[in-house]
Design a protein around this motif. Sequence first.
Motif, PDB file in Angstrom:
ATOM      1  N   VAL A 208     -60.256 -47.376  -7.882  1.00 37.37           N
ATOM      2  CA  VAL A 208     -59.528 -46.486  -8.326  1.00 37.37           C
ATOM      3  C   VAL A 208     -60.345 -45.298  -9.063  1.00 37.37           C
ATOM      4  O   VAL A 208     -60.382 -44.149  -8.934  1.00 37.37           O
ATOM      5  N   GLU A 209     -61.011 -45.852  -9.919  1.00 37.45           N
ATOM      6  CA  GLU A 209     -61.860 -45.132 -10.785  1.00 37.45           C
ATOM      7  C   GLU A 209     -63.135 -44.152  -9.981  1.00 37.45           C
ATOM      8  O   GLU A 209     -63.354 -43.076 -10.260  1.00 37.45           O
ATOM      9  N   ASP A 210     -63.496 -44.812  -9.026  1.00 35.69           N
ATOM     10  CA  ASP A 210     -64.523 -44.111  -7.984  1.00 35.69           C
ATOM     11  C   ASP A 210     -63.768 -43.068  -7.100  1.00 35.69           C
ATOM     12  O   ASP A 210     -64.238 -42.060  -6.923  1.00 35.69           O
ATOM     13  N   LEU A 211     -62.195 -43.422  -6.745  1.00 35.43           N
ATOM     14  CA  LEU A 211     -61.716 -42.372  -6.078  1.00 35.43           C
ATOM     15  C   LEU A 211     -61.181 -41.162  -7.008  1.00 35.43           C
ATOM     16  O   LEU A 211     -61.564 -39.953  -6.640  1.00 35.43           O
ATOM     17  N   ALA A 212     -60.804 -41.454  -8.086  1.00 36.04           N
ATOM     18  CA  ALA A 212     -60.606 -40.342  -9.425  1.00 36.04           C
ATOM     19  C   ALA A 212     -61.896 -39.567  -9.607  1.00 36.04           C
ATOM     20  O   ALA A 212     -61.646 -38.317  -9.646  1.00 36.04           O
ATOM     21  N   GLU A 213     -63.119 -40.138  -9.342  1.00 35.51           N
ATOM     22  CA  GLU A 213     -64.121 -39.438  -9.749  1.00 35.51           C
ATOM     23  C   GLU A 213     -64.656 -38.374  -8.393  1.00 35.51           C
ATOM     24  O   GLU A 213     -64.835 -37.409  -8.614  1.00 35.51           O
ATOM     25  N   ALA A 214     -64.356 -39.066  -7.222  1.00 33.08           N
ATOM     26  CA  ALA A 214     -64.654 -38.121  -6.236  1.00 33.08           C
ATOM     27  C   ALA A 214     -63.729 -36.925  -5.956  1.00 33.08           C
ATOM     28  O   ALA A 214     -64.170 -35.963  -5.624  1.00 33.08           O
ATOM     29  N   LEU A 215     -62.572 -37.232  -6.580  1.00 31.70           N
ATOM     30  CA  LEU A 215     -61.399 -36.057  -6.381  1.00 31.70           C
ATOM     31  C   LEU A 215     -61.414 -35.267  -7.661  1.00 31.70           C
ATOM     32  O   LEU A 215     -60.832 -34.102  -7.835  1.00 31.70           O
ATOM     33  N   ASP A 216     -62.221 -35.677  -8.700  1.00 32.40           N
ATOM     34  CA  ASP A 216     -62.433 -34.868 -10.040  1.00 32.40           C
ATOM     35  C   ASP A 216     -60.940 -34.953 -10.555  1.00 32.40           C
ATOM     36  O   ASP A 216     -60.490 -33.788 -10.771  1.00 32.40           O
ATOM     37  N   THR A 217     -60.264 -35.976 -10.670  1.00 31.12           N
ATOM     38  CA  THR A 217     -58.786 -36.005 -11.003  1.00 31.12           C
ATOM     39  C   THR A 217     -58.581 -37.137 -11.876  1.00 31.12           C
ATOM     40  O   THR A 217     -59.487 -38.206 -12.053  1.00 31.12           O
ATOM     41  N   VAL A 218     -57.490 -37.525 -12.422  1.00 31.48           N
ATOM     42  CA  VAL A 218     -56.848 -38.638 -13.282  1.00 31.48           C
ATOM     43  C   VAL A 218     -55.890 -39.421 -12.546  1.00 31.48           C
ATOM     44  O   VAL A 218     -55.118 -38.858 -12.136  1.00 31.48           O
ATOM     45  N   LEU A 219     -56.277 -40.612 -12.260  1.00 29.57           N
ATOM     46  CA  LEU A 219     -55.048 -41.540 -11.611  1.00 29.57           C
ATOM     47  C   LEU A 219     -54.687 -42.367 -12.694  1.00 29.57           C
ATOM     48  O   LEU A 219     -55.258 -42.700 -13.692  1.00 29.57           O
ATOM     49  N   PRO A 220     -53.402 -42.728 -12.403  1.00 33.04           N
ATOM     50  CA  PRO A 220     -52.571 -43.589 -13.351  1.00 33.04           C
ATOM     51  C   PRO A 220     -53.151 -44.929 -13.483  1.00 33.04           C
ATOM     52  O   PRO A 220     -53.646 -45.726 -12.547  1.00 33.04           O
ATOM     53  N   ASP A 221     -53.161 -45.623 -14.849  1.00 36.46           N
ATOM     54  CA  ASP A 221     -53.828 -46.911 -15.184  1.00 36.46           C
ATOM     55  C   ASP A 221     -52.574 -47.895 -14.776  1.00 36.46           C
ATOM     56  O   ASP A 221     -51.453 -47.635 -14.618  1.00 36.46           O
ATOM     57  N   GLY A 222     -52.887 -49.210 -14.404  1.00 34.00           N
ATOM     58  CA  GLY A 222     -52.063 -50.216 -14.114  1.00 34.00           C
ATOM     59  C   GLY A 222     -52.886 -51.544 -14.105  1.00 34.00           C
ATOM     60  O   GLY A 222     -54.053 -51.688 -14.226  1.00 34.00           O
ATOM     61  N   ASP A 223     -52.002 -52.544 -13.568  1.00 35.08           N
ATOM     62  CA  ASP A 223     -52.479 -53.911 -13.195  1.00 35.08           C
ATOM     63  C   ASP A 223     -53.096 -53.877 -11.834  1.00 35.08           C
ATOM     64  O   ASP A 223     -52.899 -54.549 -10.959  1.00 35.08           O
ATOM     65  N   TYR A 224     -54.133 -53.021 -11.545  1.00 41.64           N
ATOM     66  CA  TYR A 224     -54.935 -52.975 -10.378  1.00 41.64           C
ATOM     67  C   TYR A 224     -56.309 -52.392 -10.475  1.00 41.64           C
ATOM     68  O   TYR A 224     -56.501 -51.659 -11.464  1.00 41.64           O
ATOM     69  N   ASP A 225     -57.122 -52.805  -9.520  1.00 43.91           N
ATOM     70  CA  ASP A 225     -58.463 -52.147  -9.630  1.00 43.91           C
ATOM     71  C   ASP A 225     -58.711 -51.214  -8.312  1.00 43.91           C
ATOM     72  O   ASP A 225     -59.613 -50.407  -8.291  1.00 43.91           O
ATOM     73  N   THR A 226     -58.210 -51.467  -7.307  1.00 48.37           N
ATOM     74  CA  THR A 226     -58.373 -50.662  -6.052  1.00 48.37           C
ATOM     75  C   THR A 226     -57.448 -49.873  -5.399  1.00 48.37           C
ATOM     76  O   THR A 226     -56.275 -49.723  -6.160  1.00 48.37           O
ATOM     77  N   VAL A 227     -57.459 -48.848  -4.524  1.00 52.08           N
ATOM     78  CA  VAL A 227     -56.606 -47.891  -4.070  1.00 52.08           C
ATOM     79  C   VAL A 227     -55.588 -48.602  -3.472  1.00 52.08           C
ATOM     80  O   VAL A 227     -54.574 -48.271  -3.522  1.00 52.08           O
ATOM     81  N   ALA A 228     -55.819 -49.825  -2.698  1.00 50.43           N
ATOM     82  CA  ALA A 228     -54.774 -50.674  -2.100  1.00 50.43           C
ATOM     83  C   ALA A 228     -53.769 -51.164  -3.365  1.00 50.43           C
ATOM     84  O   ALA A 228     -52.393 -50.991  -2.952  1.00 50.43           O
ATOM     85  N   GLY A 229     -54.165 -51.436  -4.437  1.00 47.49           N
ATOM     86  CA  GLY A 229     -53.350 -51.956  -5.549  1.00 47.49           C
ATOM     87  C   GLY A 229     -52.632 -50.966  -6.092  1.00 47.49           C
ATOM     88  O   GLY A 229     -51.373 -51.136  -6.313  1.00 47.49           O
ATOM     89  N   LEU A 230     -53.124 -49.817  -6.173  1.00 45.03           N
ATOM     90  CA  LEU A 230     -52.620 -48.493  -6.743  1.00 45.03           C
ATOM     91  C   LEU A 230     -51.287 -48.321  -5.866  1.00 45.03           C
ATOM     92  O   LEU A 230     -50.202 -47.822  -6.269  1.00 45.03           O
ATOM     93  N   VAL A 231     -51.577 -47.973  -4.363  1.00 49.20           N
ATOM     94  CA  VAL A 231     -50.653 -47.697  -3.587  1.00 49.20           C
ATOM     95  C   VAL A 231     -49.462 -48.719  -3.739  1.00 49.20           C
ATOM     96  O   VAL A 231     -48.222 -48.338  -3.613  1.00 49.20           O
ATOM     97  N   THR A 232     -49.951 -49.921  -3.529  1.00 54.93           N
ATOM     98  CA  THR A 232     -48.961 -51.061  -3.411  1.00 54.93           C
ATOM     99  C   THR A 232     -48.017 -51.087  -4.652  1.00 54.93           C
ATOM    100  O   THR A 232     -46.502 -51.537  -4.472  1.00 54.93           O
TER     101      THR A 232
END
Length: 271
Positions: A208-232
């Motif tokens: 998730v942190e790599d995606l946020a950096e690529a998009l120059d944005t902030v993504l919500p924190d949670g009990d996940y590490d990956t994009v799949a975990g964020l979406v799920t």
Amino acid sequence: MNSERFSWLSQWRARLIHWLRPGKTVDELLEIIRRAEAIQSDEQRNMLERMIEFHETRVREVMVPRSEIHAISIDAGFQEVERKMLDAGVNRLPVMEGDIDHVIGAIHATDLVAWHAKGETGTLREYVRRCLSVSELEKVSGLLTEMKRESVHIAVVHDEYGGTAGLVTLSDLLTEIVGEIEETRHASEYSFIEQDDGSLIVAGRMLVEDLAEALDTVLPDGDYDTVAGLVTTHAGRIPHRGECIDIAGLHFLILESDARRILKVRVSPAH
């Protein structure tokens, strides 16, 4: 399958099921794991899910199919064995007598080392190791127990007619529990591909942190590490292919998914 085949895995699974009560069925247990706040990462959650599902998995679901088996004839020389292993990128080969329906054992890369150490003497038959024989309908938990008890790491899988349906190794079974173990990250799994329209194609395993950096944005924190975990997490379940989820001003289109996880996503600004 006799009682001797109940292994540490079955015992561990029983204890896990008891601990996770009131869930009683596999589906209920998986749902509890997906919602458990105490599980700190996607990796932990995925491993627990795989251990629950492992007990119900049949050999045919994890085997290397017949068409993809690399085998060697019992009449081959050791130089041919070496070439075959290098070309196929494997460290062991089933040894057949006549054709693939008559596998008599296996040869391991360490046997080649032994052959060289002994002055390159002896025939392939002298070095062939025993293989297990298993039905494609057998449960993988039973096969894992048998491999451990017999100290044999490869099994020939037979179909209902007695022919060779596939091949399964100890490594295949362990992968079902812990997932793929990779020494290096593949770019396709941890990076992104930018499309002409400005959207990004990303793997579910991307951080998730790599995606946020690529998009120059902030993504919500949670009990996940990956994009799949964020979406799920935000969907409350594993979305199907073609579904769309909006998160933090971004549009997540599911491109690939299976029953366990999201594999690939297209990310674009939400409209």
